[in-house]
Design a protein around this motif. Sequence first.
Motif, PDB file in Angstrom:
ATOM      1  N   LYS A 387       0.959  -1.413  -0.330  1.00 10.17           N
ATOM      2  CA  LYS A 387      -0.217   0.153  -0.068  1.00 10.17           C
ATOM      3  C   LYS A 387       0.971   1.563  -0.599  1.00 10.17           C
ATOM      4  CE  LYS A 387      -3.225  -2.324   2.507  1.00 10.17           C
ATOM      5  NZ  LYS A 387      -5.090  -2.259   3.808  1.00 10.17           N
ATOM      6  N   GLU A 388       1.748   1.624   0.542  1.00 17.57           N
ATOM      7  CA  GLU A 388       2.693   2.349   0.813  1.00 17.57           C
ATOM      8  C   GLU A 388       3.276   2.413  -0.425  1.00 17.57           C
ATOM      9  OE1 GLU A 388       3.225   4.561   3.292  1.00 17.57           O
ATOM     10  OE2 GLU A 388       1.531   3.725   4.020  1.00 17.57           O
ATOM     11  N   ALA A 389       3.660   1.731  -1.017  1.00 19.87           N
ATOM     12  CA  ALA A 389       4.358   2.198  -2.483  1.00 19.87           C
ATOM     13  C   ALA A 389       3.510   2.402  -3.191  1.00 19.87           C
ATOM     14  CB  ALA A 389       4.922   0.279  -3.202  1.00 19.87           C
ATOM     15  N   MET A 390       1.839   1.990  -3.581  1.00 20.50           N
ATOM     16  CA  MET A 390       1.147   2.644  -4.073  1.00 20.50           C
ATOM     17  C   MET A 390       0.309   4.396  -4.273  1.00 20.50           C
ATOM     18  SD  MET A 390      -2.017  -0.605  -3.760  1.00 20.50           S
ATOM     19  CE  MET A 390      -1.291  -2.478  -3.377  1.00 20.50           C
ATOM     20  N   LYS A 391       0.665   4.583  -2.586  1.00 17.65           N
ATOM     21  CA  LYS A 391       0.499   5.944  -2.726  1.00 17.65           C
ATOM     22  C   LYS A 391       1.354   6.442  -2.521  1.00 17.65           C
ATOM     23  CE  LYS A 391      -0.604   8.457   1.522  1.00 17.65           C
ATOM     24  NZ  LYS A 391      -0.855   8.357   3.559  1.00 17.65           N
ATOM     25  N   ARG A 393       3.480   6.327  -5.462  1.00 13.54           N
ATOM     26  CA  ARG A 393       3.462   6.199  -6.771  1.00 13.54           C
ATOM     27  C   ARG A 393       2.005   7.255  -7.386  1.00 13.54           C
ATOM     28  NH1 ARG A 393       8.049   5.267  -8.392  1.00 13.54           N
ATOM     29  NH2 ARG A 393       8.760   3.738  -6.879  1.00 13.54           N
ATOM     30  N   ALA A 394       1.361   7.746  -5.942  1.00 20.33           N
ATOM     31  CA  ALA A 394      -0.043   8.364  -6.840  1.00 20.33           C
ATOM     32  C   ALA A 394      -0.862   7.976  -7.207  1.00 20.33           C
ATOM     33  CB  ALA A 394       0.900   9.857  -7.403  1.00 20.33           C
ATOM     34  N   ALA A 395      -0.823   6.560  -6.599  1.00 22.71           N
ATOM     35  CA  ALA A 395      -1.837   5.677  -8.527  1.00 22.71           C
ATOM     36  C   ALA A 395      -3.709   6.716  -7.996  1.00 22.71           C
ATOM     37  CB  ALA A 395      -1.921   4.496  -7.330  1.00 22.71           C
ATOM     38  N   LEU A 396      -3.921   7.513  -6.493  1.00 23.69           N
ATOM     39  CA  LEU A 396      -4.907   8.085  -6.446  1.00 23.69           C
ATOM     40  C   LEU A 396      -5.490   9.556  -7.776  1.00 23.69           C
ATOM     41  CD1 LEU A 396      -5.931   7.884  -2.782  1.00 23.69           C
ATOM     42  CD2 LEU A 396      -6.757   6.939  -4.328  1.00 23.69           C
ATOM     43  N   ASP A 397      -3.700   9.512  -8.142  1.00 24.74           N
ATOM     44  CA  ASP A 397      -4.285  10.451  -9.128  1.00 24.74           C
ATOM     45  C   ASP A 397      -4.571  10.500 -10.564  1.00 24.74           C
ATOM     46  OD1 ASP A 397      -3.229  12.111  -6.934  1.00 24.74           O
ATOM     47  OD2 ASP A 397      -0.679  12.367  -8.488  1.00 24.74           O
ATOM     48  N   THR A 415      -4.685   0.027 -17.002  1.00 22.38           N
ATOM     49  CA  THR A 415      -5.594   0.293 -16.752  1.00 22.38           C
ATOM     50  C   THR A 415      -6.505  -0.232 -14.886  1.00 22.38           C
ATOM     51  OG1 THR A 415      -6.237   1.864 -18.286  1.00 22.38           O
ATOM     52  CG2 THR A 415      -7.210   2.478 -16.788  1.00 22.38           C
ATOM     53  N   GLU A 416      -6.831  -1.302 -15.426  1.00 19.72           N
ATOM     54  CA  GLU A 416      -7.554  -2.292 -13.742  1.00 19.72           C
ATOM     55  C   GLU A 416      -5.939  -2.614 -13.329  1.00 19.72           C
ATOM     56  OE1 GLU A 416     -10.018  -3.966 -11.899  1.00 19.72           O
ATOM     57  OE2 GLU A 416     -10.559  -2.516 -13.824  1.00 19.72           O
ATOM     58  N   ASN A 417      -5.260  -2.279 -13.212  1.00 20.76           N
ATOM     59  CA  ASN A 417      -4.019  -2.632 -11.982  1.00 20.76           C
ATOM     60  C   ASN A 417      -4.051  -1.196 -11.188  1.00 20.76           C
ATOM     61  OD1 ASN A 417      -3.263  -5.363 -12.841  1.00 20.76           O
ATOM     62  ND2 ASN A 417      -1.451  -4.237 -14.595  1.00 20.76           N
ATOM     63  N   VAL A 418      -4.357  -0.467 -12.107  1.00 21.24           N
ATOM     64  CA  VAL A 418      -4.165   1.155 -11.205  1.00 21.24           C
ATOM     65  C   VAL A 418      -5.845   1.662 -10.830  1.00 21.24           C
ATOM     66  CG1 VAL A 418      -3.811   3.242 -11.451  1.00 21.24           C
ATOM     67  CG2 VAL A 418      -3.115   2.452 -13.279  1.00 21.24           C
ATOM     68  N   ARG A 419      -6.806   0.697 -11.298  1.00 18.35           N
ATOM     69  CA  ARG A 419      -8.088   0.210 -10.558  1.00 18.35           C
ATOM     70  C   ARG A 419      -7.682  -0.008  -9.176  1.00 18.35           C
ATOM     71  NH1 ARG A 419     -10.498  -0.117 -15.908  1.00 18.35           N
ATOM     72  NH2 ARG A 419     -11.251   1.394 -16.604  1.00 18.35           N
ATOM     73  N   LYS A 420      -6.927  -1.281  -9.504  1.00 12.08           N
ATOM     74  CA  LYS A 420      -7.072  -1.721  -7.764  1.00 12.08           C
ATOM     75  C   LYS A 420      -6.378  -1.723  -7.251  1.00 12.08           C
ATOM     76  CE  LYS A 420      -7.087  -6.894 -10.705  1.00 12.08           C
ATOM     77  NZ  LYS A 420      -6.363  -7.582 -11.022  1.00 12.08           N
ATOM     78  N   ALA A 421      -5.568  -0.721  -7.013  1.00 12.49           N
ATOM     79  CA  ALA A 421      -4.494  -0.111  -6.078  1.00 12.49           C
ATOM     80  C   ALA A 421      -4.865   1.433  -5.662  1.00 12.49           C
ATOM     81  CB  ALA A 421      -3.525   0.716  -7.099  1.00 12.49           C
ATOM     82  N   LEU A 425      -6.124   1.847  -1.380  1.00  9.02           N
ATOM     83  CA  LEU A 425      -6.283   2.994  -0.707  1.00  9.02           C
ATOM     84  C   LEU A 425      -7.296   3.229  -0.078  1.00  9.02           C
ATOM     85  CD1 LEU A 425      -2.919   4.434  -2.732  1.00  9.02           C
ATOM     86  CD2 LEU A 425      -2.982   3.080  -1.549  1.00  9.02           C
ATOM     87  N   MET A 426      -8.279   3.779  -1.393  1.00 16.58           N
ATOM     88  CA  MET A 426      -9.744   3.980  -0.675  1.00 16.58           C
ATOM     89  C   MET A 426     -10.092   3.312   0.142  1.00 16.58           C
ATOM     90  SD  MET A 426     -11.644   6.412  -3.769  1.00 16.58           S
ATOM     91  CE  MET A 426     -11.669   4.689  -5.326  1.00 16.58           C
ATOM     92  N   THR A 427     -10.653   1.622   0.048  1.00 17.39           N
ATOM     93  CA  THR A 427     -10.901   1.043   0.865  1.00 17.39           C
ATOM     94  C   THR A 427     -10.399   1.316   2.407  1.00 17.39           C
ATOM     95  OG1 THR A 427     -11.547  -0.598  -0.769  1.00 17.39           O
ATOM     96  CG2 THR A 427     -11.636  -1.464   1.706  1.00 17.39           C
TER      97      THR A 427
END
Length: 430
Positions: A387-391, A393-397, A415-421, A425-427
């Motif tokens: 999760k830290e790496a997802m954050k 890498r600014a996945a929410l942007d 795109t689906e990989n980024v959606r999963k990230a 993060l939102m969860t």
Amino acid sequence: MSLLLGQMRQHIPGFKELSEHKDVIEVKPGKNVLIPLFANHSQNFNLLVKEGDPVFVGTKLAICEDRMTVPIYSSVSGVVKEVRKVMHSSLKPIAHVVIEPDGKQTSVVSFEPLDYERTSREELVAFMMNASIVGCGGACFPTYMKYRNVKNIEKLIINAVECEPFITADYKMIEANAAEMVLGVKAMKKMADAKEALIAIKKSHPELISIAEKACENEKDIHVVAVPDVYPMGWERVLVRELMHKEYEKLPAEVGAVVNNATTAIAFARALTKGQPIIDKVVTVSGDGVKNPVNVHVAVGTPVHEIIEACGGYTAQEVKLIAGGPMMGKTIVNDQWVVDRATNAITVLATKEFDSVACLRCGRCSDHCPAGLQPVRIAQAVKLGDKEAMKKRAALDCIECGLCTYVCPSRLDVTENVRKAKRTLMTARK
């Protein structure tokens, strides 16, 4: 954002010719119209009608109880049958007010019209709020929120780019309602206290540019600008980058811009001059999965299966039905959902199988990402559950524009990989 940025955009085939030069067809309300109680992800509405109540075109049905005030109005005259949950184009089960039309389309004035020239900026914002004007380009964001506390605005940018393939609804709206668009732009410009307004249209559409220029010829502070035919030029961050050469953190207002869709400007003009909320839509129905690609004029709440039938039906047994365009739209498993206020397209594609291979590490997804992200690194983080790496890498942007998937030579759904990230993060936030 990556330190080394690539082109961050890409020309992609538009297929606009399938519907652009055809007349808009009218699809009248059928047996039932279902009005979604939904606005900008909110479902918290105070219902103002009950089963058996008569309603008219323009009757206020409900009002949002969250921080963003968004009334819902009837698009037909008839009788309220019930309120029930059905699948919405947002892929959520949403409460809908089911109305049985009487075929008369008797209308009422939903609110008193307003002369924007004799009205203060604050009064215009309040009027837009009560008129329930939302973004008509697909987002359904309450438009008044963009104007409530703005200051130091240099440019009002009107987005008439329509960069998604197949979609031509905005083009048809401008062709038929150029004068109304300009009136709406002038009112929005006053609300933003902007120095000038720019109407952005793809340079590949000179006829549309001419129509808009003619409508603006007597307006010294409203200009039509031709922008490159690339995707996703219609994203407001890319438009601001193109027209102002500036980057911002969260909102365009940070760099002196407000961005609105062209059809939203037309809807605002109709509210100002006619006391009319968004009760009908021009929607592009296109793709190789529908027999007669065309733009349709429909009441909000019209079921998609009725629209497809009016367009000749499907071309194949197996099709992909998308609410919106093929790049950013949402695939829905059936055609029982309805047109909402923000719906601008129904894309129907014949189902085709294709094979994918392992990631080639070519970097094309990073080079083309308009947000400057690194989708491969985000995918690695998803695989590791980091999760830290997802954050980091600014996945929410990510705006889920789909360009990384489009340019991938391995045919991976990047795109689906980024959606999963993003979901992860939102969860974690809750």
